[in-house]
Design a protein around this motif. Structure first.
Motif, mmCIF file in Angstrom:
data_model
loop_
_atom_site.group_PDB
_atom_site.id
_atom_site.type_symbol
_atom_site.label_atom_id
_atom_site.label_comp_id
_atom_site.label_asym_id
_atom_site.label_seq_id
_atom_site.Cartn_x
_atom_site.Cartn_y
_atom_site.Cartn_z
ATOM 1 N N ARG A 34 0.835 -1.210 0.000
ATOM 2 C CA ARG A 34 0.000 0.000 0.000
ATOM 3 C C ARG A 34 0.867 1.256 0.000
ATOM 4 N NH1 ARG A 34 -5.008 -1.116 4.221
ATOM 5 N NH2 ARG A 34 -5.871 -2.950 3.159
ATOM 6 N N GLU A 35 1.935 1.219 0.787
ATOM 7 C CA GLU A 35 2.829 2.377 0.860
ATOM 8 C C GLU A 35 3.493 2.639 -0.493
ATOM 9 O OE1 GLU A 35 6.272 4.179 3.860
ATOM 10 O OE2 GLU A 35 5.675 2.072 3.997
ATOM 11 N N LEU A 36 3.948 1.583 -1.161
ATOM 12 C CA LEU A 36 4.522 1.722 -2.497
ATOM 13 C C LEU A 36 3.506 2.313 -3.470
ATOM 14 C CD1 LEU A 36 6.533 -1.611 -2.912
ATOM 15 C CD2 LEU A 36 7.490 0.697 -2.941
ATOM 16 N N ARG A 37 2.296 1.776 -3.447
ATOM 17 C CA ARG A 37 1.249 2.258 -4.354
ATOM 18 C C ARG A 37 0.943 3.739 -4.122
ATOM 19 N NH1 ARG A 37 -1.818 -1.382 -7.244
ATOM 20 N NH2 ARG A 37 -1.282 -3.584 -6.919
ATOM 21 N N LEU A 38 0.968 4.158 -2.867
ATOM 22 C CA LEU A 38 0.687 5.558 -2.560
ATOM 23 C C LEU A 38 1.766 6.475 -3.133
ATOM 24 C CD1 LEU A 38 -1.206 7.512 -1.084
ATOM 25 C CD2 LEU A 38 0.221 7.241 0.946
ATOM 26 N N HIS A 39 3.038 6.087 -2.987
ATOM 27 C CA HIS A 39 4.125 6.886 -3.548
ATOM 28 C C HIS A 39 4.025 6.943 -5.078
ATOM 29 C CE1 HIS A 39 6.150 6.372 0.413
ATOM 30 N NE2 HIS A 39 6.656 7.543 0.104
ATOM 31 N N ILE A 40 3.753 5.797 -5.687
ATOM 32 C CA ILE A 40 3.663 5.744 -7.150
ATOM 33 C C ILE A 40 2.481 6.568 -7.650
ATOM 34 C CG2 ILE A 40 3.200 4.176 -9.080
ATOM 35 C CD1 ILE A 40 4.860 2.078 -7.462
ATOM 36 N N LEU A 41 1.362 6.521 -6.925
ATOM 37 C CA LEU A 41 0.199 7.327 -7.293
ATOM 38 C C LEU A 41 0.541 8.811 -7.252
ATOM 39 C CD1 LEU A 41 -2.836 7.618 -7.912
ATOM 40 C CD2 LEU A 41 -3.259 7.530 -5.457
ATOM 41 N N GLY A 42 1.232 9.238 -6.184
ATOM 42 C CA GLY A 42 1.627 10.646 -6.087
ATOM 43 C C GLY A 42 2.544 11.052 -7.226
ATOM 44 N N HIS A 43 3.500 10.189 -7.552
ATOM 45 C CA HIS A 43 4.415 10.467 -8.665
ATOM 46 C C HIS A 43 3.658 10.602 -9.979
ATOM 47 C CE1 HIS A 43 7.751 9.941 -11.502
ATOM 48 N NE2 HIS A 43 7.010 9.012 -12.082
ATOM 49 N N ASN A 44 2.759 9.666 -10.267
ATOM 50 C CA ASN A 44 2.042 9.686 -11.542
ATOM 51 C C ASN A 44 1.077 10.865 -11.646
ATOM 52 O OD1 ASN A 44 3.366 7.534 -12.609
ATOM 53 N ND2 ASN A 44 1.672 6.094 -12.483
ATOM 54 N N LEU A 45 0.525 11.303 -10.529
ATOM 55 C CA LEU A 45 -0.335 12.485 -10.559
ATOM 56 C C LEU A 45 0.465 13.728 -10.951
ATOM 57 C CD1 LEU A 45 -2.575 11.907 -7.408
ATOM 58 C CD2 LEU A 45 -3.334 11.955 -9.786
ATOM 59 N N VAL A 46 1.677 13.843 -10.400
ATOM 60 C CA VAL A 46 2.542 14.980 -10.750
ATOM 61 C C VAL A 46 2.936 14.914 -12.221
ATOM 62 C CG1 VAL A 46 4.788 16.052 -10.325
ATOM 63 C CG2 VAL A 46 3.409 15.275 -8.407
ATOM 64 N N ARG A 47 3.335 13.726 -12.701
ATOM 65 C CA ARG A 47 3.741 13.586 -14.095
ATOM 66 C C ARG A 47 2.557 13.833 -15.036
ATOM 67 N NH1 ARG A 47 9.232 13.706 -14.674
ATOM 68 N NH2 ARG A 47 8.628 13.462 -16.862
ATOM 69 N N ARG A 48 1.372 13.420 -14.625
ATOM 70 C CA ARG A 48 0.185 13.651 -15.454
ATOM 71 C C ARG A 48 -0.091 15.157 -15.574
ATOM 72 N NH1 ARG A 48 -3.784 10.973 -18.727
ATOM 73 N NH2 ARG A 48 -5.157 12.690 -19.222
ATOM 74 N N LEU A 49 0.066 15.887 -14.474
ATOM 75 C CA LEU A 49 -0.115 17.337 -14.507
ATOM 76 C C LEU A 49 0.921 17.989 -15.419
ATOM 77 C CD1 LEU A 49 -1.668 19.754 -13.323
ATOM 78 C CD2 LEU A 49 0.021 19.831 -11.496
ATOM 79 N N MET A 50 2.166 17.514 -15.363
ATOM 80 C CA MET A 50 3.219 18.026 -16.244
ATOM 81 C C MET A 50 2.883 17.751 -17.703
ATOM 82 S SD MET A 50 6.469 16.749 -13.955
ATOM 83 C CE MET A 50 7.698 17.102 -15.186
ATOM 84 N N LEU A 51 2.348 16.565 -17.975
ATOM 85 C CA LEU A 51 1.979 16.187 -19.343
ATOM 86 C C LEU A 51 0.866 17.079 -19.878
ATOM 87 C CD1 LEU A 51 2.175 14.264 -21.772
ATOM 88 C CD2 LEU A 51 0.621 12.720 -20.564
ATOM 89 N N GLU A 52 -0.143 17.318 -19.059
ATOM 90 C CA GLU A 52 -1.254 18.177 -19.493
ATOM 91 C C GLU A 52 -0.787 19.608 -19.740
ATOM 92 O OE1 GLU A 52 -4.259 17.788 -16.531
ATOM 93 O OE2 GLU A 52 -4.811 15.734 -17.121
ATOM 94 N N ALA A 53 0.118 20.100 -18.890
ATOM 95 C CA ALA A 53 0.656 21.452 -19.077
ATOM 96 C C ALA A 53 1.472 21.540 -20.359
ATOM 97 C CB ALA A 53 1.508 21.843 -17.872
ATOM 98 N N ALA A 54 2.264 20.501 -20.636
ATOM 99 C CA ALA A 54 3.075 20.493 -21.859
ATOM 100 C C ALA A 54 2.188 20.469 -23.110
ATOM 101 C CB ALA A 54 4.002 19.280 -21.848
#
Length: 207
Positions: free
Chosen positions: A181-201
């Protein structure tokens, strides 16, 4: 397994502390569709993995491991910085590949050795040797493969951000279920940030 285009973490495999990454990679083949390109450092430069990529129609580009394999006096000369070489099947099967699949792999692989020079502003120019299944020198010239492998370094920095900035380098849970669960939470946070970067780009039409 990180996407080179977006930096999103596509999938992952977790194992024991001493388990090799090549063994974990065997569980991720379904996430590598035919026609995709797998980039890896020297730790992934194994005959068995290259043969598996060829069998699955996955194009591999790895940094070469071993002085014998880096020898540009062997094989067919394509250009000053390219050689067409043949790597024979090892007599001993690695533990990461099943006996059934090992027997189905060819006896000889025809591969291309490519010598690249990577120039990074502020750093000394580095020469690396890559091995790839991509044999067409005109379609995949050494400069392009060098730039492709240089972009892989951005994924190393992305992984560092995941471990350090998002503080995944030190996990606090004790049981395997809670660690998952802890791993999944970190990965979710990372992917949310990268998704925001992708949408901005995409919105501003930049990389």
């Amino acid at each position: 397994l990180l996407s080179l285009a977006t930096g999103l973490l596509v999938t992952w495999a977790a194992g024991q502390w001493q388990q090799h990454e090549l063994a974990l990679l065997q569980t991720l083949w379904d996430h590598l569709p035919p026609g995709s390109v797998l980039l890896g450092d020297r730790g992934f430069c194994a005959w068995g993995l290259l043969a598996q990529c060829l069998r699955r129609n996955v194009d591999a580009v790895f940094r070469v491991k071993g002085s014998l394999r880096r020898d540009f006096r062997r094989g067919q000369r394509l250009s000053k910085h390219e050689r067409l070489v043949q790597w024979r099947k090892p007599s001993q099967r690695p533990r990461t590949v099943s006996a059934e699949e090992w027997n189905a792999l060819p006896e000889v692989l025809t591969l291309r050795l490519v010598r690249c020079r990577l120039g990074v502003p502020g750093f000394r120019t580095t020469q690396i040797i890559l091995v790839t299944i991509l044999l067409d020198s005109a379609q995949y010239p050494p400069e392009s493969l060098g730039q492709l492998f240089y972009r892989r370094w951005a994924m190393e920095l992305t992984l560092r951000n995941l471990k350090t900035t998002l503080q995944m380098d030190r996990l606090s849970c004790k049981s395997p279920a809670m660690l998952e669960r802890e791993l999944r939470l970190h990965i979710l946070g990372h992917n949310l940030v990268r998704r925001l970067m992708l949408e901005a780009a995409r919105r501003h039409a930049v990389a």
